[in-house]
Design a protein around this motif. Structure first.
Motif, mmCIF file in Angstrom:
data_model
loop_
_atom_site.group_PDB
_atom_site.id
_atom_site.type_symbol
_atom_site.label_atom_id
_atom_site.label_comp_id
_atom_site.label_asym_id
_atom_site.label_seq_id
_atom_site.Cartn_x
_atom_site.Cartn_y
_atom_site.Cartn_z
ATOM 1 N N MET A 17 0.811 -1.209 0.000
ATOM 2 C CA MET A 17 0.000 0.000 0.000
ATOM 3 C C MET A 17 0.848 1.264 0.000
ATOM 4 N N ALA A 18 0.462 2.171 -0.828
ATOM 5 C CA ALA A 18 1.084 3.485 -0.861
ATOM 6 C C ALA A 18 0.464 4.349 0.229
ATOM 7 N N VAL A 19 1.291 5.149 0.853
ATOM 8 C CA VAL A 19 0.790 6.053 1.883
ATOM 9 C C VAL A 19 -0.170 7.050 1.241
ATOM 10 N N GLY A 20 -1.288 7.248 1.882
ATOM 11 C CA GLY A 20 -2.262 8.209 1.392
ATOM 12 C C GLY A 20 -3.169 7.704 0.282
ATOM 13 N N MET A 21 -3.166 6.400 0.024
ATOM 14 C CA MET A 21 -4.007 5.845 -1.023
ATOM 15 C C MET A 21 -5.469 5.978 -0.610
ATOM 16 N N LYS A 22 -6.284 6.517 -1.484
ATOM 17 C CA LYS A 22 -7.701 6.714 -1.188
ATOM 18 C C LYS A 22 -8.468 5.407 -1.353
ATOM 19 N N LYS A 23 -9.636 5.360 -0.736
ATOM 20 C CA LYS A 23 -10.497 4.176 -0.769
ATOM 21 C C LYS A 23 -10.758 3.725 -2.202
ATOM 22 N N LEU A 24 -11.103 4.660 -3.065
ATOM 23 C CA LEU A 24 -11.402 4.360 -4.457
ATOM 24 C C LEU A 24 -10.205 3.678 -5.132
ATOM 25 N N GLU A 25 -9.027 4.235 -4.965
ATOM 26 C CA GLU A 25 -7.814 3.690 -5.582
ATOM 27 C C GLU A 25 -7.471 2.311 -5.026
ATOM 28 N N LEU A 26 -7.595 2.170 -3.727
ATOM 29 C CA LEU A 26 -7.245 0.915 -3.083
ATOM 30 C C LEU A 26 -8.186 -0.218 -3.494
ATOM 31 N N ILE A 27 -9.469 0.049 -3.536
ATOM 32 C CA ILE A 27 -10.425 -0.979 -3.945
ATOM 33 C C ILE A 27 -10.192 -1.376 -5.395
ATOM 34 N N ARG A 28 -9.927 -0.408 -6.245
ATOM 35 C CA ARG A 28 -9.631 -0.742 -7.654
ATOM 36 C C ARG A 28 -8.370 -1.593 -7.765
ATOM 37 N N ALA A 29 -7.381 -1.308 -6.942
ATOM 38 C CA ALA A 29 -6.153 -2.116 -6.945
ATOM 39 C C ALA A 29 -6.449 -3.549 -6.504
ATOM 40 N N ILE A 30 -7.299 -3.701 -5.501
ATOM 41 C CA ILE A 30 -7.695 -5.031 -5.036
ATOM 42 C C ILE A 30 -8.455 -5.759 -6.137
ATOM 43 N N GLN A 31 -9.401 -5.079 -6.758
ATOM 44 C CA GLN A 31 -10.176 -5.694 -7.831
ATOM 45 C C GLN A 31 -9.255 -6.196 -8.944
ATOM 46 N N ALA A 32 -8.312 -5.384 -9.349
ATOM 47 C CA ALA A 32 -7.388 -5.775 -10.415
ATOM 48 C C ALA A 32 -6.517 -6.948 -9.982
ATOM 49 N N LYS A 33 -6.032 -6.917 -8.756
ATOM 50 C CA LYS A 33 -5.184 -8.002 -8.240
ATOM 51 C C LYS A 33 -5.949 -9.322 -8.208
ATOM 52 N N GLU A 34 -7.248 -9.258 -7.948
ATOM 53 C CA GLU A 34 -8.082 -10.456 -7.896
ATOM 54 C C GLU A 34 -8.536 -10.913 -9.282
ATOM 55 N N GLY A 35 -8.140 -10.175 -10.320
ATOM 56 C CA GLY A 35 -8.503 -10.550 -11.682
ATOM 57 C C GLY A 35 -9.855 -10.027 -12.128
ATOM 58 N N ASN A 36 -10.378 -9.073 -11.385
ATOM 59 C CA ASN A 36 -11.664 -8.472 -11.736
ATOM 60 C C ASN A 36 -11.435 -7.139 -12.423
ATOM 61 N N PHE A 37 -12.462 -6.634 -13.079
ATOM 62 C CA PHE A 37 -12.393 -5.329 -13.700
ATOM 63 C C PHE A 37 -12.349 -4.277 -12.594
ATOM 64 N N PRO A 38 -11.385 -3.375 -12.606
ATOM 65 C CA PRO A 38 -11.276 -2.360 -11.549
ATOM 66 C C PRO A 38 -12.274 -1.224 -11.760
ATOM 67 N N CYS A 39 -13.509 -1.486 -11.432
ATOM 68 C CA CYS A 39 -14.594 -0.573 -11.785
ATOM 69 C C CYS A 39 -15.169 0.207 -10.609
ATOM 70 N N PHE A 40 -14.638 0.028 -9.418
ATOM 71 C CA PHE A 40 -15.237 0.669 -8.248
ATOM 72 C C PHE A 40 -15.392 2.170 -8.471
ATOM 73 N N GLY A 41 -16.596 2.661 -8.239
ATOM 74 C CA GLY A 41 -16.875 4.078 -8.349
ATOM 75 C C GLY A 41 -17.250 4.549 -9.738
ATOM 76 N N THR A 42 -17.377 3.630 -10.680
ATOM 77 C CA THR A 42 -17.707 4.040 -12.044
ATOM 78 C C THR A 42 -19.168 3.806 -12.404
#
Length: 65
Positions: A17-42
């Motif tokens: 995790m990067a310091v200061g990572m926002k919820k939106l960015e972090l969830i998208r990173a998790i989605q991508a890491k899990e092989g899902n489309f990083p669509c949170f918030g869209t």
């Protein structure tokens, strides 16, 4: 889902995790890491991903943290 839960999920997924990572960015990173489309918030009032654990926050636009 609160930030503590999201940070734990990110750590469990092996995301450094990067310091200061926002919820939106972090969830998208998790989605991508899990092989899902990083669509949170869209989504705009509708999401067809019924089993997504972030769906309620995403549709409720609860990602400012």
């Amino acid at each position: 889902m609160d930030m503590a839960d999201i940070r734990k999920k990110a750590k469990d997924a092996g995301i450094k995790m990067a310091v200061g990572m926002k919820k939106l960015e972090l969830i998208r990173a998790i989605q991508a890491k899990e092989g899902n489309f990083p669509c949170f918030g869209t989504a705009d009032d509708y999401c067809d991903q019924l089993s997504c654990i972030y769906r309620e926050d995403c549709l409720g636009k609860n990602y400012t943290a």
